[in-house]
Design a protein around this motif. Structure first.
Motif, short mmCIF file in Angstrom:
data_model
loop_
_atom_site.label_atom_id
_atom_site.label_comp_id
_atom_site.label_asym_id
_atom_site.label_seq_id
_atom_site.Cartn_x
_atom_site.Cartn_y
_atom_site.Cartn_z
N TRP A 24 1.04 -1.21 -0.07
CA TRP A 24 0.02 -0.12 0.12
C TRP A 24 0.85 1.19 -0.07
O TRP A 24 0.53 2.34 -0.40
CB TRP A 24 -1.00 0.07 1.26
CG TRP A 24 -2.27 -0.82 1.02
CD1 TRP A 24 -2.41 -1.37 -0.11
CD2 TRP A 24 -3.15 -1.31 2.02
NE1 TRP A 24 -3.58 -2.28 -0.05
CE2 TRP A 24 -4.11 -2.26 1.15
CE3 TRP A 24 -3.30 -1.17 3.24
CZ2 TRP A 24 -4.99 -2.75 2.11
CZ3 TRP A 24 -4.30 -1.69 4.12
CH2 TRP A 24 -5.31 -2.62 3.44
N ASN B 259 2.28 1.76 -3.52
CA ASN B 259 1.16 2.03 -4.41
C ASN B 259 0.97 3.07 -4.86
O ASN B 259 0.53 3.53 -5.81
CB ASN B 259 -0.09 1.32 -4.10
CG ASN B 259 -0.92 1.11 -4.96
OD1 ASN B 259 -0.82 0.63 -6.36
ND2 ASN B 259 -2.35 1.48 -4.72
N TYR B 260 1.14 4.23 -4.03
CA TYR B 260 0.66 5.76 -4.26
C TYR B 260 1.60 5.92 -5.43
O TYR B 260 0.73 6.74 -6.30
CB TYR B 260 0.78 6.57 -3.21
CG TYR B 260 0.05 6.34 -1.95
CD1 TYR B 260 -0.96 6.83 -2.00
CD2 TYR B 260 0.40 5.72 -1.04
CE1 TYR B 260 -2.19 6.50 -1.05
CE2 TYR B 260 -0.28 5.78 0.42
CZ TYR B 260 -1.74 6.17 0.29
OH TYR B 260 -2.71 5.98 1.28
N THR B 261 2.88 5.76 -5.46
CA THR B 261 3.68 6.29 -6.58
C THR B 261 3.27 5.61 -7.84
O THR B 261 3.22 6.22 -8.96
CB THR B 261 5.37 5.85 -6.22
OG1 THR B 261 5.40 6.51 -5.16
CG2 THR B 261 6.13 6.48 -7.41
N LYS C 211 0.09 6.99 -9.24
CA LYS C 211 0.36 8.24 -10.13
C LYS C 211 0.55 8.44 -11.63
O LYS C 211 0.11 9.15 -12.33
CB LYS C 211 1.47 9.37 -9.34
CG LYS C 211 0.89 9.80 -8.07
CD LYS C 211 2.05 10.66 -7.45
CE LYS C 211 1.71 11.46 -6.15
NZ LYS C 211 2.69 12.28 -5.58
N LEU D 110 -9.55 13.00 -2.57
CA LEU D 110 -8.23 13.25 -2.94
C LEU D 110 -8.19 14.34 -4.09
O LEU D 110 -7.22 15.23 -4.19
CB LEU D 110 -7.55 11.97 -3.40
CG LEU D 110 -6.19 12.12 -3.55
CD1 LEU D 110 -5.46 12.54 -2.16
CD2 LEU D 110 -5.69 10.58 -3.94
N ALA E 29 -2.67 15.99 -0.68
CA ALA E 29 -2.13 14.73 -0.25
C ALA E 29 -1.69 14.85 1.17
O ALA E 29 -1.73 13.70 2.16
CB ALA E 29 -0.91 14.16 -1.24
N SER F 211 -2.27 -2.48 -9.43
CA SER F 211 -2.89 -2.10 -8.42
C SER F 211 -4.35 -2.98 -8.17
O SER F 211 -4.67 -2.75 -7.16
CB SER F 211 -3.22 -0.51 -8.88
OG SER F 211 -4.02 0.27 -7.65
N ALA G 217 5.39 5.03 1.97
CA ALA G 217 5.10 6.09 0.97
C ALA G 217 6.39 7.12 0.84
O ALA G 217 6.79 7.41 -0.20
CB ALA G 217 3.81 6.79 1.10
#
Length: 303
Positions: free
Chosen positions: A31, A34-36, A39, A102, A107, A235, A270
């Motif tokens: 998780w 996963n943010y990167t 994007k 979001l 962020a 994802s 993250a």
């Protein structure tokens, strides 16, 4: 809600490292990174189109996995109804609120507001009689949540009129995730974590797919990069299918509170990912926050 003092027996040394701990560390890693990756996909497609396609793929994969591993087993209507509600709350409403929030806030604000989720889970679990709140848990929660706030505060959260609507949506998504997490414990041990995850995802996915249907129809697929498709598939299959299953299994095995505390480590991963990928140097407050989170998680593992 009860606040109990651990007995002498409960003050025993920490539990040995278990498979559940290893699984949750894997979830945190997945998780957090996963943010990167997301994007990359959001640079080529709108947010609702992204989650619509992502959830359609994840639901099909989860359904196929359930049939392959356990096959079809009839469940009581009350259990099916409960799983349907969990699917709507933990998938449909949660995902739509989060991605929409979001889009209307920062962020940093998102990270700050989701920091209260473990507290919500503990309070809700105690109110429903799922788990007790002990003094040890309170200390663990305070350390972990403060640590999480320190990690995300470096980005400079700003609560203002411009972000108020997005902040409200993010807070609502945190409530949904708390309800989903505690709700898993109310289904009963006779239903496996895989079946809970699969059926709740299958019932929740149609709402997510419909929410982004208009954006999917308007999407120019020729403009979506190969990297974005790779990020979307990853994802869907890993952070959604695999990590959701491991989260549900951990809730069943070790409880809602210990599982929720691991979630505070996501911003740490993250931040480290941002350092490795974008060269964003970690700061002293982030290092201190990481130490707080680790201490809180370790304390929560004491008997």
């Amino acid at each position: 809600m009860s606040l109990s003092t651990p007995s002498a027996a409960s003050a025993a040394p920490a539990r040995t490292f278990t498979s559940s701990d290893a699984a949750m560390l894997g979830v945190v890693l997945v998780w957090g990174t996963n943010y990167t990756l997301v994007k990359e996909a959001l640079g080529s497609m709108p947010p609702l189109a992204f989650i619509s396609i992502r959830f359609a793929l994840a639901a099909m994969a989860m359904g196929a996995l359930l049939l392959a591993v356990e096959g079809w087993k009839p469940l009581p209507w009350k259990t099916l109804a409960r799983l349907g509600v969990l699917g709507m709350v933990g998938n449909t409403v949660y995902q739509v609120l989060f991605i929409s929030g979001l889009a209307h806030t920062t962020a940093a604000n998102t990270g700050m507001l989701t920091a209260v989720t473990p507290v919500m889970i503990a309070v809700l679990g105690a109110a429903l009689g799922v788990e007790r709140i002990t003094r040890s848990l309170v200390v663990s929660l305070v350390l972990a949540v403060v640590g999480m706030v320190l990690v995300v505060s470096v980005r400079g959260p700003e609560l203002s009129a411009q972000t108020r609507w997005g902040d409200t949506l993010i807070l609502g998504s945190s409530v949904c995730w708390a309800l989903y997490t505690v709700g898993i414990r109310t289904v009963g041990p006779e239903v496996s974590a895989l079946r809970i995850t699969a059926l709740s995802m299958l019932t929740g996915a149609p709402g997510v797919v419909l929410a982004g249907a208009r954006e999917v129809q308007a999407l120019d697929f020729s403009q979506v990069s190969t990297g974005a498709w790779v990020a979307l598939v990853y994802s869907a299959l890993i952070p959604l299918v695999a990590a959701y299953f491991l989260w549900g299994r951990s809730v069943q095995k070790v409880g809602t509170n210990r599982t929720a505390l691991y979630n505070t480590g996501v911003p740490v991963v993250a931040a480290l990912t941002a350092w490795a990928v974008r060269g964003e140097q970690p700061t002293a407050p982030q290092a201190l926050g990481t130490a707080f989170i680790l201490t809180g998680v370790l304390l929560s593992r004491r008997k």
